[in-house]
Design a protein around this motif. Structure first.
Motif, mmCIF file in Angstrom:
data_model
loop_
_atom_site.group_PDB
_atom_site.id
_atom_site.type_symbol
_atom_site.label_atom_id
_atom_site.label_comp_id
_atom_site.label_asym_id
_atom_site.label_seq_id
_atom_site.Cartn_x
_atom_site.Cartn_y
_atom_site.Cartn_z
ATOM 1 N N GLU A 195 0.831 -1.206 0.000
ATOM 2 C CA GLU A 195 0.000 0.000 0.000
ATOM 3 C C GLU A 195 0.869 1.262 0.000
ATOM 4 O OE1 GLU A 195 -3.623 0.456 0.104
ATOM 5 O OE2 GLU A 195 -3.306 -1.506 -0.792
ATOM 6 N N THR A 196 1.937 1.245 0.772
ATOM 7 C CA THR A 196 2.842 2.392 0.835
ATOM 8 C C THR A 196 3.505 2.627 -0.513
ATOM 9 O OG1 THR A 196 3.241 2.043 3.188
ATOM 10 C CG2 THR A 196 4.881 3.332 1.995
ATOM 11 N N ALA A 197 3.972 1.560 -1.154
ATOM 12 C CA ALA A 197 4.605 1.694 -2.467
ATOM 13 C C ALA A 197 3.622 2.243 -3.498
ATOM 14 C CB ALA A 197 5.162 0.344 -2.920
ATOM 15 N N ALA A 198 2.386 1.762 -3.467
ATOM 16 C CA ALA A 198 1.368 2.247 -4.414
ATOM 17 C C ALA A 198 1.064 3.720 -4.157
ATOM 18 C CB ALA A 198 0.095 1.406 -4.304
ATOM 19 N N TYR A 199 0.977 4.108 -2.891
ATOM 20 C CA TYR A 199 0.720 5.506 -2.542
ATOM 21 C C TYR A 199 1.854 6.400 -3.022
ATOM 22 C CZ TYR A 199 0.495 9.744 0.243
ATOM 23 O OH TYR A 199 0.494 11.046 0.626
ATOM 24 N N GLU A 200 3.091 5.982 -2.780
ATOM 25 C CA GLU A 200 4.235 6.795 -3.188
ATOM 26 C C GLU A 200 4.306 6.944 -4.704
ATOM 27 O OE1 GLU A 200 7.418 4.773 -1.208
ATOM 28 O OE2 GLU A 200 7.111 5.914 0.658
ATOM 29 N N THR A 201 3.980 5.888 -5.437
ATOM 30 C CA THR A 201 3.957 5.952 -6.896
ATOM 31 C C THR A 201 2.887 6.942 -7.364
ATOM 32 O OG1 THR A 201 4.784 3.711 -7.141
ATOM 33 C CG2 THR A 201 3.568 4.618 -9.003
ATOM 34 N N ALA A 202 1.703 6.834 -6.800
ATOM 35 C CA ALA A 202 0.613 7.744 -7.179
ATOM 36 C C ALA A 202 0.956 9.191 -6.835
ATOM 37 C CB ALA A 202 -0.684 7.333 -6.491
ATOM 38 N N LEU A 203 1.596 9.406 -5.700
ATOM 39 C CA LEU A 203 1.979 10.752 -5.288
ATOM 40 C C LEU A 203 3.004 11.342 -6.251
ATOM 41 C CD1 LEU A 203 1.459 12.791 -2.992
ATOM 42 C CD2 LEU A 203 3.473 11.830 -1.855
ATOM 43 N N ARG A 204 4.018 10.553 -6.614
ATOM 44 C CA ARG A 204 5.022 11.026 -7.581
ATOM 45 C C ARG A 204 4.371 11.364 -8.917
ATOM 46 N NH1 ARG A 204 8.081 7.114 -5.142
ATOM 47 N NH2 ARG A 204 7.634 5.597 -6.741
ATOM 48 N N GLN A 205 3.450 10.537 -9.372
ATOM 49 C CA GLN A 205 2.767 10.802 -10.633
ATOM 50 C C GLN A 205 1.937 12.081 -10.544
ATOM 51 O OE1 GLN A 205 0.616 7.147 -11.209
ATOM 52 N NE2 GLN A 205 2.345 6.138 -12.208
ATOM 53 N N HIS A 206 1.289 12.268 -9.430
ATOM 54 C CA HIS A 206 0.479 13.474 -9.248
ATOM 55 C C HIS A 206 1.356 14.720 -9.289
ATOM 56 C CE1 HIS A 206 -2.633 16.129 -7.751
ATOM 57 N NE2 HIS A 206 -1.791 16.538 -6.815
ATOM 58 N N TYR A 207 2.437 14.721 -8.526
ATOM 59 C CA TYR A 207 3.325 15.886 -8.515
ATOM 60 C C TYR A 207 3.991 16.095 -9.873
ATOM 61 C CZ TYR A 207 2.869 16.422 -3.459
ATOM 62 O OH TYR A 207 2.400 16.634 -2.193
ATOM 63 N N ALA A 208 4.299 15.029 -10.570
ATOM 64 C CA ALA A 208 4.945 15.155 -11.885
ATOM 65 C C ALA A 208 3.979 15.699 -12.934
ATOM 66 C CB ALA A 208 5.485 13.799 -12.331
ATOM 67 N N SER A 209 2.685 15.560 -12.705
ATOM 68 C CA SER A 209 1.716 15.999 -13.711
ATOM 69 C C SER A 209 1.560 17.517 -13.750
ATOM 70 C CB SER A 209 0.354 15.349 -13.459
ATOM 71 O OG SER A 209 -0.236 15.868 -12.287
ATOM 72 N N GLU A 210 2.000 18.204 -12.719
ATOM 73 C CA GLU A 210 1.867 19.662 -12.662
ATOM 74 C C GLU A 210 3.169 20.316 -13.111
ATOM 75 O OE1 GLU A 210 0.797 22.946 -12.990
ATOM 76 O OE2 GLU A 210 -0.814 21.852 -12.001
ATOM 77 N N SER A 211 3.087 21.154 -14.125
ATOM 78 C CA SER A 211 4.308 21.793 -14.626
ATOM 79 C C SER A 211 4.217 23.319 -14.663
ATOM 80 C CB SER A 211 4.625 21.265 -16.024
ATOM 81 O OG SER A 211 3.565 21.570 -16.912
ATOM 82 N N ARG A 212 3.092 23.882 -14.273
ATOM 83 C CA ARG A 212 2.936 25.339 -14.377
ATOM 84 C C ARG A 212 3.882 26.116 -13.475
ATOM 85 N NH1 ARG A 212 -3.399 25.661 -13.459
ATOM 86 N NH2 ARG A 212 -2.818 23.903 -12.147
ATOM 87 N N TRP A 213 4.196 25.575 -12.314
ATOM 88 C CA TRP A 213 5.019 26.321 -11.364
ATOM 89 C C TRP A 213 6.289 25.531 -11.020
ATOM 90 C CZ3 TRP A 213 -0.255 25.311 -10.177
ATOM 91 C CH2 TRP A 213 -1.112 26.354 -10.515
ATOM 92 N N ALA A 214 6.903 24.962 -12.006
ATOM 93 C CA ALA A 214 8.036 24.057 -11.793
ATOM 94 C C ALA A 214 9.185 24.690 -11.011
ATOM 95 C CB ALA A 214 8.554 23.538 -13.137
ATOM 96 N N GLU A 215 9.363 25.974 -11.119
ATOM 97 C CA GLU A 215 10.485 26.627 -10.435
ATOM 98 C C GLU A 215 10.132 27.147 -9.041
ATOM 99 O OE1 GLU A 215 13.567 26.387 -11.494
ATOM 100 O OE2 GLU A 215 12.658 25.191 -13.087
ATOM 101 N N ARG A 216 8.902 27.033 -8.628
ATOM 102 C CA ARG A 216 8.509 27.479 -7.293
ATOM 103 C C ARG A 216 9.039 26.488 -6.244
ATOM 104 N NH1 ARG A 216 7.535 32.436 -6.927
ATOM 105 N NH2 ARG A 216 6.397 31.976 -5.028
ATOM 106 N N PRO A 217 9.428 26.974 -5.079
ATOM 107 C CA PRO A 217 10.027 26.096 -4.063
ATOM 108 C C PRO A 217 9.183 24.872 -3.706
ATOM 109 C CG PRO A 217 10.322 28.382 -3.440
ATOM 110 C CD PRO A 217 9.430 28.385 -4.649
ATOM 111 N N PHE A 218 7.870 25.061 -3.576
ATOM 112 C CA PHE A 218 6.996 23.939 -3.236
ATOM 113 C C PHE A 218 7.169 22.794 -4.228
ATOM 114 C CE2 PHE A 218 3.027 21.619 -3.791
ATOM 115 C CZ PHE A 218 2.659 21.315 -2.492
ATOM 116 N N TRP A 219 7.109 23.113 -5.506
ATOM 117 C CA TRP A 219 7.192 22.079 -6.535
ATOM 118 C C TRP A 219 8.612 21.575 -6.715
ATOM 119 C CZ3 TRP A 219 2.989 19.690 -7.584
ATOM 120 C CH2 TRP A 219 1.772 20.352 -7.400
ATOM 121 N N ARG A 220 9.592 22.424 -6.556
ATOM 122 C CA ARG A 220 10.993 21.971 -6.651
ATOM 123 C C ARG A 220 11.284 20.922 -5.579
ATOM 124 N NH1 ARG A 220 14.783 24.076 -9.629
ATOM 125 N NH2 ARG A 220 16.400 23.760 -8.084
#
Length: 72
Positions: A33-58
């Motif tokens: 479950e942890t591995a699946a959650y971490e994969t989904a989280l990485r995919q979610h964060y990778a899908s957003e590119s509008r603010w790539a240089e902002r500290p939160f997203w970096r």
């Protein structure tokens, strides 16, 4: 809630049925479950590119080896 219910089943199996492997099965399920959650989280964060240089997203992309960023 689901993990709590499964933990209760594992504890019950361990105590009532003397099934020592119940806790191992629960631990393996938690690991999956942890591995699946971490994969989904990485995919979610990778899908957003509008603010790539902002500290939160970096910071979030720094954990993704495919992002080309490293921890600072």
């Amino acid at each position: 809630m689901r993990s709590g219910i499964f933990a209760a089943y594992a504890a019950g199996d361990c105590l009532v049925r003397q099934d020592g492997s119940a806790l191992d099965r629960y631990g393996a399920w938690i690991a999956r479950e942890t591995a699946a959650y971490e994969t989904a989280l990485r995919q979610h964060y990778a899908s957003e590119s509008r603010w790539a240089e902002r500290p939160f997203w970096r910071r979030r992309r720094a954990d993704d080896p495919s992002s080309g960023l490293s921890h600072q």
